[in-house]
Design a protein around this motif. Sequence first.
Motif, PDB file in Angstrom:
ATOM      1  N   ALA A  48     -18.860 -12.169 -12.563  1.00 43.91           N
ATOM      2  CA  ALA A  48     -20.124 -11.485 -12.299  1.00 43.91           C
ATOM      3  C   ALA A  48     -21.315 -12.410 -12.522  1.00 43.91           C
ATOM      4  O   ALA A  48     -22.299 -12.368 -11.772  1.00 43.91           O
ATOM      5  CB  ALA A  48     -20.241 -10.245 -13.194  1.00 43.91           C
ATOM      6  N   GLN A  49     -21.245 -13.271 -13.549  1.00 46.30           N
ATOM      7  CA  GLN A  49     -22.353 -14.179 -13.833  1.00 46.30           C
ATOM      8  C   GLN A  49     -22.312 -15.408 -12.925  1.00 46.30           C
ATOM      9  O   GLN A  49     -23.350 -15.836 -12.407  1.00 46.30           O
ATOM     10  CB  GLN A  49     -22.319 -14.608 -15.303  1.00 46.30           C
ATOM     11  CG  GLN A  49     -22.248 -13.464 -16.305  1.00 46.30           C
ATOM     12  CD  GLN A  49     -23.488 -12.597 -16.314  1.00 46.30           C
ATOM     13  OE1 GLN A  49     -23.850 -12.001 -15.303  1.00 46.30           O
ATOM     14  NE2 GLN A  49     -24.140 -12.499 -17.453  1.00 46.30           N
ATOM     15  N   VAL A  50     -21.124 -15.981 -12.745  1.00 40.68           N
ATOM     16  CA  VAL A  50     -21.008 -17.161 -11.897  1.00 40.68           C
ATOM     17  C   VAL A  50     -21.458 -16.846 -10.477  1.00 40.68           C
ATOM     18  O   VAL A  50     -22.081 -17.679  -9.801  1.00 40.68           O
ATOM     19  CB  VAL A  50     -19.557 -17.692 -11.914  1.00 40.68           C
ATOM     20  CG1 VAL A  50     -19.368 -18.790 -10.867  1.00 40.68           C
ATOM     21  CG2 VAL A  50     -19.200 -18.230 -13.296  1.00 40.68           C
ATOM     22  N   GLN A  51     -21.167 -15.655 -10.007  1.00 45.29           N
ATOM     23  CA  GLN A  51     -21.559 -15.260  -8.658  1.00 45.29           C
ATOM     24  C   GLN A  51     -23.079 -15.297  -8.483  1.00 45.29           C
ATOM     25  O   GLN A  51     -23.594 -15.594  -7.406  1.00 45.29           O
ATOM     26  CB  GLN A  51     -21.033 -13.856  -8.368  1.00 45.29           C
ATOM     27  CG  GLN A  51     -20.934 -13.511  -6.895  1.00 45.29           C
ATOM     28  CD  GLN A  51     -20.108 -12.263  -6.669  1.00 45.29           C
ATOM     29  OE1 GLN A  51     -19.238 -11.933  -7.474  1.00 45.29           O
ATOM     30  NE2 GLN A  51     -20.371 -11.576  -5.588  1.00 45.29           N
ATOM     31  N   ARG A  52     -23.796 -15.027  -9.569  1.00 46.93           N
ATOM     32  CA  ARG A  52     -25.251 -15.109  -9.503  1.00 46.93           C
ATOM     33  C   ARG A  52     -25.732 -16.552  -9.445  1.00 46.93           C
ATOM     34  O   ARG A  52     -26.699 -16.856  -8.733  1.00 46.93           O
ATOM     35  CB  ARG A  52     -25.863 -14.380 -10.702  1.00 46.93           C
ATOM     36  CG  ARG A  52     -25.873 -12.880 -10.502  1.00 46.93           C
ATOM     37  CD  ARG A  52     -25.837 -12.108 -11.791  1.00 46.93           C
ATOM     38  NE  ARG A  52     -25.949 -10.680 -11.522  1.00 46.93           N
ATOM     39  CZ  ARG A  52     -24.979  -9.934 -10.999  1.00 46.93           C
ATOM     40  NH1 ARG A  52     -23.816 -10.480 -10.678  1.00 46.93           N
ATOM     41  NH2 ARG A  52     -25.149  -8.647 -10.776  1.00 46.93           N
ATOM     42  N   TYR A  53     -25.080 -17.448 -10.193  1.00 46.66           N
ATOM     43  CA  TYR A  53     -25.436 -18.863 -10.066  1.00 46.66           C
ATOM     44  C   TYR A  53     -25.237 -19.332  -8.627  1.00 46.66           C
ATOM     45  O   TYR A  53     -26.057 -20.069  -8.073  1.00 46.66           O
ATOM     46  CB  TYR A  53     -24.563 -19.733 -10.974  1.00 46.66           C
ATOM     47  CG  TYR A  53     -24.601 -19.400 -12.441  1.00 46.66           C
ATOM     48  CD1 TYR A  53     -25.781 -19.019 -13.080  1.00 46.66           C
ATOM     49  CD2 TYR A  53     -23.449 -19.481 -13.223  1.00 46.66           C
ATOM     50  CE1 TYR A  53     -25.795 -18.735 -14.437  1.00 46.66           C
ATOM     51  CE2 TYR A  53     -23.457 -19.204 -14.570  1.00 46.66           C
ATOM     52  CZ  TYR A  53     -24.636 -18.824 -15.174  1.00 46.66           C
ATOM     53  OH  TYR A  53     -24.650 -18.536 -16.513  1.00 46.66           O
ATOM     54  N   LEU A  54     -24.124 -18.907  -8.045  1.00 43.13           N
ATOM     55  CA  LEU A  54     -23.759 -19.401  -6.718  1.00 43.13           C
ATOM     56  C   LEU A  54     -24.668 -18.859  -5.621  1.00 43.13           C
ATOM     57  O   LEU A  54     -24.707 -19.406  -4.522  1.00 43.13           O
ATOM     58  CB  LEU A  54     -22.302 -19.030  -6.410  1.00 43.13           C
ATOM     59  CG  LEU A  54     -21.256 -19.638  -7.348  1.00 43.13           C
ATOM     60  CD1 LEU A  54     -19.872 -19.103  -7.011  1.00 43.13           C
ATOM     61  CD2 LEU A  54     -21.267 -21.151  -7.275  1.00 43.13           C
ATOM     62  N   CYS A  55     -25.388 -17.764  -5.905  1.00 42.26           N
ATOM     63  CA  CYS A  55     -26.283 -17.218  -4.889  1.00 42.26           C
ATOM     64  C   CYS A  55     -27.661 -17.865  -4.927  1.00 42.26           C
ATOM     65  O   CYS A  55     -28.512 -17.562  -4.087  1.00 42.26           O
ATOM     66  CB  CYS A  55     -26.406 -15.701  -5.022  1.00 42.26           C
ATOM     67  SG  CYS A  55     -27.472 -15.169  -6.373  1.00 42.26           S
ATOM     68  N   ALA A  56     -27.902 -18.749  -5.899  1.00 38.36           N
ATOM     69  CA  ALA A  56     -29.179 -19.454  -5.969  1.00 38.36           C
ATOM     70  C   ALA A  56     -29.294 -20.424  -4.799  1.00 38.36           C
ATOM     71  O   ALA A  56     -28.295 -20.953  -4.299  1.00 38.36           O
ATOM     72  CB  ALA A  56     -29.312 -20.200  -7.293  1.00 38.36           C
ATOM     73  N   ARG A  57     -30.519 -20.702  -4.384  1.00 40.93           N
ATOM     74  CA  ARG A  57     -30.718 -21.523  -3.184  1.00 40.93           C
ATOM     75  C   ARG A  57     -30.443 -23.005  -3.433  1.00 40.93           C
ATOM     76  O   ARG A  57     -30.351 -23.780  -2.478  1.00 40.93           O
ATOM     77  CB  ARG A  57     -32.128 -21.335  -2.641  1.00 40.93           C
ATOM     78  CG  ARG A  57     -33.255 -21.773  -3.528  1.00 40.93           C
ATOM     79  CD  ARG A  57     -34.593 -21.672  -2.781  1.00 40.93           C
ATOM     80  NE  ARG A  57     -34.849 -20.319  -2.345  1.00 40.93           N
ATOM     81  CZ  ARG A  57     -35.663 -19.474  -2.973  1.00 40.93           C
ATOM     82  NH1 ARG A  57     -36.295 -19.862  -4.078  1.00 40.93           N
ATOM     83  NH2 ARG A  57     -35.872 -18.255  -2.525  1.00 40.93           N
ATOM     84  N   SER A  58     -30.322 -23.427  -4.676  1.00 47.43           N
ATOM     85  CA  SER A  58     -29.986 -24.819  -4.980  1.00 47.43           C
ATOM     86  C   SER A  58     -29.377 -24.888  -6.370  1.00 47.43           C
ATOM     87  O   SER A  58     -29.505 -23.949  -7.170  1.00 47.43           O
ATOM     88  CB  SER A  58     -31.230 -25.711  -4.909  1.00 47.43           C
ATOM     89  OG  SER A  58     -32.111 -25.409  -5.978  1.00 47.43           O
ATOM     90  N   GLU A  59     -28.736 -26.003  -6.670  1.00 46.91           N
ATOM     91  CA  GLU A  59     -28.165 -26.180  -7.998  1.00 46.91           C
ATOM     92  C   GLU A  59     -29.261 -26.190  -9.052  1.00 46.91           C
ATOM     93  O   GLU A  59     -29.089 -25.660 -10.148  1.00 46.91           O
ATOM     94  CB  GLU A  59     -27.378 -27.490  -8.053  1.00 46.91           C
ATOM     95  CG  GLU A  59     -26.685 -27.724  -9.396  1.00 46.91           C
ATOM     96  CD  GLU A  59     -25.976 -29.066  -9.444  1.00 46.91           C
ATOM     97  OE1 GLU A  59     -25.472 -29.506  -8.388  1.00 46.91           O
ATOM     98  OE2 GLU A  59     -25.948 -29.684 -10.517  1.00 46.91           O
ATOM     99  N   ARG A  60     -30.395 -26.774  -8.719  1.00 50.35           N
ATOM    100  CA  ARG A  60     -31.518 -26.809  -9.653  1.00 50.35           C
ATOM    101  C   ARG A  60     -31.989 -25.400  -9.983  1.00 50.35           C
ATOM    102  O   ARG A  60     -32.271 -25.077 -11.154  1.00 50.35           O
ATOM    103  CB  ARG A  60     -32.657 -27.626  -9.060  1.00 50.35           C
ATOM    104  CG  ARG A  60     -33.885 -27.755  -9.956  1.00 50.35           C
ATOM    105  CD  ARG A  60     -34.872 -28.743  -9.359  1.00 50.35           C
ATOM    106  NE  ARG A  60     -36.085 -28.816 -10.150  1.00 50.35           N
ATOM    107  CZ  ARG A  60     -37.151 -28.028  -9.993  1.00 50.35           C
ATOM    108  NH1 ARG A  60     -37.138 -27.103  -9.021  1.00 50.35           N
ATOM    109  NH2 ARG A  60     -38.212 -28.162 -10.755  1.00 50.35           N
TER     110      ARG A  60
END
Length: 591
Positions: free
Chosen positions: A255-267
């Motif tokens: 659930a949390q990792v999926q939110r990181y992955l939806c960000a527009r960039s790694e930064r």
Amino acid sequence: MEFTAIDYSIFALLLVLSSAIGLFYALSGDRQRTVQEFLLANRDMGCLPVALSLLASFQSAVAILGVPAEIFRFGTEYWFLGCSYFLGLLIPAHIFIPVFYRLRITSTYEYLELRFNKTVRVLGTVTFIFQMVIYMGVVLYAPALALNAVTGFDLWSAVLTMGLVCTLYTTLGGLKAVIWTDVFQTLVMLAGQVAVIVVGAWRVGGMARVWRVAEQQGKIAGIDLDPNPLERHTFWSLSVGGVFMMLSLYGVNQAQVQRYLCARSERQAKLSCYAVFPCQQIVLCLSCLTGLVMFVYNLEHPLAPSQRPASPDQLVLFFVMDVLQDLPGLPGLFVACLFSGALSTISSAFNSLATVTMEDLVRPHFPGLSESRATLLSKLLALGYGLLCLGMAYVSSMLGPVLQGAVVGLLAGLAMAFWIGIGSFLQSTAGAKGVPPANSTALPTVGNLSTVLATTLLPPTTPAPAPSPTGLQRFYSLSYMWYSAHNSTTVILVGVLVSLLTGPTPAAALDPRTISPVLPWLLCCLPPKIRHWLCCGGSDPAQAPGHAGTAEKSHGVPNGLSPPGPEQGDEGQGYVRSAGPPIYAVQETSF
């Protein structure tokens, strides 16, 4: 203690606005027509909404009820959990996010197949689904039951309304709707808690007096440096054990990792992780201050014997209904705060369950599935899990306390978790006529109130034990704050041992993208013999060409990855999978 029309209106407004957000994203933009749009918000979210969504998923309704009750009964020692937030968020930002984001995966368990094999991936997925299905039913049912016991609010009306509204906006609006409803619900949670603290402190003479009285009554705890892991709360269990708990939530939880992955960039993904840190500290402070205000208010306005709660998880609600009863709308605001915590947690569960089912169990068996059919199936999965959640809420109503709970490493970790969980449960059951153990992670039952699994941050609220545990009872009395550390250590040690016995991973079979960039730096500080042993016979990372991320340094791109296109974001941080097989020029580790 009953709701007024204004209170019901505020509660209804929460549900209406949450549904409206889902409908908006169902009818705008790409209208959730692709799997990427539905499951990953088209990988186009900024750091602030992602950070608030991470916070909302973490802050369940059970935690809103449980943390103040913990402070009310045992003092402020739980506050030291905030010490774990720094490393618990810094490590995911610099170790987990770079690996997950650059692999461009959708499910966390895709990593397990890239690093190990498909069997490990499927086992991880099935374990996650099993845990989350139980978890979401309990999270939906528990606050509704507590509210029903205190206010007479109809139990199943609350359960069905929340479950159906949450299913609606998650199914129609996808992850983008989930994230923006999380943002809205986070603001509601903060507003509800602040209102209770301000009014409660005002009624007892101000926050300075609250702190002074709490200190006189021994509720302001100092630092307890006792290293005994059987002690429920010490500085070490909260700050060190808490780091492992945070890693299980913010490092690898789907659930949390999926939110990181939806960000527009790694930064942006890293910035969202940084932004959670002050937000978590604020939320923890609000919960602890609520507990202190409750304690001082109770000294001056004790509840009548007929009003005393049957369970500590009702303490907050009795306090709120008493202190806010002559201020129409504020009880409704706090209930909206409570159910915002439930909605945000449950919607995250629906979306993440649909994601892992689609990516780990469906797509591998139907590789030719068209985009439109895959998107429709993803929505149906979210709908199905929403209905299943309602079923699990009904099952929770009939249960007593619920247990907390590399292939060999995973199985060993699960065995250890269930061993301790079952032992603690049986020990507390055997002592039901006496006093349950202090380290029990179960809530005292209210009717058939179920407990929440180890992923919930609700601290135990059972009284201190009378006799000292002996033999295996001491093992079962391990503080719940050490569960994540204990199980993680078991998985790692057993996995490494089996790797040493069965032989190292062939160097050519290791995908360097699955290794964190910081690992070579950590290993290079060790003597050569230990480095070679840790590599399980593979190449010494300190001697490998391109050590510590210098592979293809002239281009700034790791081996096996192609440079990002314009849509991948800023500063060359968003790597994509190359069309061909990766070039394994860097052999970093083999375990």
